[in-house]
Design a protein around this motif. Sequence first.
Motif, PDB file in Angstrom:
ATOM      1  N   PHE A  35       4.072   4.928  26.049  1.00 27.13           N
ATOM      2  CA  PHE A  35       4.357   5.733  27.222  1.00 27.13           C
ATOM      3  C   PHE A  35       5.815   6.176  27.207  1.00 27.13           C
ATOM      4  CE2 PHE A  35       0.852   3.624  30.014  1.00 27.13           C
ATOM      5  CZ  PHE A  35      -0.117   4.295  29.288  1.00 27.13           C
ATOM      6  N   LEU A  36       6.033   7.460  27.549  1.00 30.46           N
ATOM      7  CA  LEU A  36       7.376   8.037  27.564  1.00 30.46           C
ATOM      8  C   LEU A  36       7.880   8.295  28.977  1.00 30.46           C
ATOM      9  CD1 LEU A  36       6.945  10.705  24.749  1.00 30.46           C
ATOM     10  CD2 LEU A  36       7.737   8.339  24.548  1.00 30.46           C
ATOM     11  N   ALA A  37       6.976   8.592  29.900  1.00 30.08           N
ATOM     12  CA  ALA A  37       7.338   8.859  31.291  1.00 30.08           C
ATOM     13  C   ALA A  37       6.091   8.680  32.142  1.00 30.08           C
ATOM     14  CB  ALA A  37       7.886  10.277  31.447  1.00 30.08           C
ATOM     15  N   SER A  38       6.299   8.324  33.406  1.00 31.26           N
ATOM     16  CA  SER A  38       5.165   8.180  34.321  1.00 31.26           C
ATOM     17  C   SER A  38       5.666   8.239  35.747  1.00 31.26           C
ATOM     18  CB  SER A  38       4.417   6.860  34.074  1.00 31.26           C
ATOM     19  OG  SER A  38       5.259   5.749  34.320  1.00 31.26           O
ATOM     20  N   GLY A  39       4.745   8.523  36.661  1.00 33.76           N
ATOM     21  CA  GLY A  39       5.110   8.518  38.067  1.00 33.76           C
ATOM     22  C   GLY A  39       3.972   8.994  38.946  1.00 33.76           C
ATOM     23  N   ARG A  40       4.179   8.830  40.237  1.00 38.59           N
ATOM     24  CA  ARG A  40       3.195   9.246  41.239  1.00 38.59           C
ATOM     25  C   ARG A  40       3.206  10.755  41.402  1.00 38.59           C
ATOM     26  NH1 ARG A  40       4.755   5.007  46.087  1.00 38.59           N
ATOM     27  NH2 ARG A  40       3.894   3.159  45.052  1.00 38.59           N
ATOM     28  N   LYS A  41       2.057  11.306  41.731  1.00 37.41           N
ATOM     29  CA  LYS A  41       1.989  12.708  42.123  1.00 37.41           C
ATOM     30  C   LYS A  41       2.431  12.815  43.575  1.00 37.41           C
ATOM     31  CE  LYS A  41      -2.386  13.403  40.694  1.00 37.41           C
ATOM     32  NZ  LYS A  41      -3.636  14.165  40.439  1.00 37.41           N
ATOM     33  N   ASN A  42       2.869  13.992  43.943  1.00 38.40           N
ATOM     34  CA  ASN A  42       3.272  14.258  45.317  1.00 38.40           C
ATOM     35  C   ASN A  42       2.477  15.454  45.808  1.00 38.40           C
ATOM     36  OD1 ASN A  42       4.595  14.275  47.725  1.00 38.40           O
ATOM     37  ND2 ASN A  42       6.490  15.162  46.931  1.00 38.40           N
ATOM     38  N   PRO A  43       1.531  15.298  46.735  1.00 36.05           N
ATOM     39  CA  PRO A  43       1.278  14.099  47.524  1.00 36.05           C
ATOM     40  C   PRO A  43       0.675  12.973  46.672  1.00 36.05           C
ATOM     41  CG  PRO A  43      -0.410  15.741  47.973  1.00 36.05           C
ATOM     42  CD  PRO A  43       0.599  16.385  47.063  1.00 36.05           C
ATOM     43  N   ARG A  44       0.721  11.778  47.213  1.00 35.75           N
ATOM     44  CA  ARG A  44       0.306  10.579  46.478  1.00 35.75           C
ATOM     45  C   ARG A  44      -1.216  10.471  46.424  1.00 35.75           C
ATOM     46  NH1 ARG A  44       1.217   4.248  47.764  1.00 35.75           N
ATOM     47  NH2 ARG A  44       0.469   3.531  45.747  1.00 35.75           N
ATOM     48  N   ASP A  45      -1.789  11.232  45.503  1.00 33.38           N
ATOM     49  CA  ASP A  45      -3.237  11.164  45.284  1.00 33.38           C
ATOM     50  C   ASP A  45      -3.563  10.805  43.837  1.00 33.38           C
ATOM     51  OD1 ASP A  45      -2.563  13.500  43.990  1.00 33.38           O
ATOM     52  OD2 ASP A  45      -3.880  14.793  45.157  1.00 33.38           O
ATOM     53  N   GLY A  46      -2.545  10.305  43.129  1.00 31.35           N
ATOM     54  CA  GLY A  46      -2.727   9.923  41.734  1.00 31.35           C
ATOM     55  C   GLY A  46      -1.383   9.832  41.048  1.00 31.35           C
ATOM     56  N   GLY A  47      -1.400   9.975  39.732  1.00 28.60           N
ATOM     57  CA  GLY A  47      -0.173   9.886  38.958  1.00 28.60           C
ATOM     58  C   GLY A  47      -0.294  10.648  37.657  1.00 28.60           C
ATOM     59  N   VAL A  48       0.809  10.649  36.905  1.00 25.42           N
ATOM     60  CA  VAL A  48       0.864  11.318  35.613  1.00 25.42           C
ATOM     61  C   VAL A  48       1.597  10.418  34.636  1.00 25.42           C
ATOM     62  CG1 VAL A  48       1.756  13.330  34.364  1.00 25.42           C
ATOM     63  CG2 VAL A  48       0.879  13.600  36.686  1.00 25.42           C
ATOM     64  N   ILE A  49       1.088  10.367  33.404  1.00 30.16           N
ATOM     65  CA  ILE A  49       1.725   9.605  32.333  1.00 30.16           C
ATOM     66  C   ILE A  49       1.860  10.529  31.125  1.00 30.16           C
ATOM     67  CG2 ILE A  49       1.539   7.628  30.769  1.00 30.16           C
ATOM     68  CD1 ILE A  49      -0.385   6.351  32.879  1.00 30.16           C
ATOM     69  N   LEU A  50       3.033  10.526  30.494  1.00 28.64           N
ATOM     70  CA  LEU A  50       3.257  11.223  29.232  1.00 28.64           C
ATOM     71  C   LEU A  50       3.217  10.167  28.145  1.00 28.64           C
ATOM     72  CD1 LEU A  50       3.940  13.900  27.838  1.00 28.64           C
ATOM     73  CD2 LEU A  50       6.353  13.358  28.188  1.00 28.64           C
ATOM     74  N   ALA A  51       2.348  10.363  27.147  1.00 32.62           N
ATOM     75  CA  ALA A  51       2.102   9.313  26.151  1.00 32.62           C
ATOM     76  C   ALA A  51       2.020   9.878  24.740  1.00 32.62           C
ATOM     77  CB  ALA A  51       0.794   8.592  26.484  1.00 32.62           C
TER      78      ALA A  51
END
Length: 98
Positions: A35-51
């Motif tokens: 994993f290189l980066a990750s975080g919550r989506k805004n609005p908080r309905d999920g997230g994103v990961i760069l891998a």
Amino acid sequence: MFVLELTYTAPIEDVDAVLEAHVAWLDELYDKGVFLASGRKNPRDGGVILAVAEDRARIEEIAATDPFVEARVCAYRITEFVATKTAPGLERYRQTPA
């Protein structure tokens, strides 16, 4: 390279109940260089990961081990892309189209 988009499929309270285990899972995969980066989506309905990984099958295996998936509180959408340009700190992940 891969973009993993998480979408919550359960109430946020159920997501929060598994959050600590999810963060520990993230930390382990950061330590392994996946994993290189990750975080919550805004609005908080999920997230994103760069891998990064050798192939899509490996990323799918990894996503299946997420405590969020095991608790059935999220679904994954995985997008593979060829990173032909990167920020200076990410040069080692640059790819050449096939």
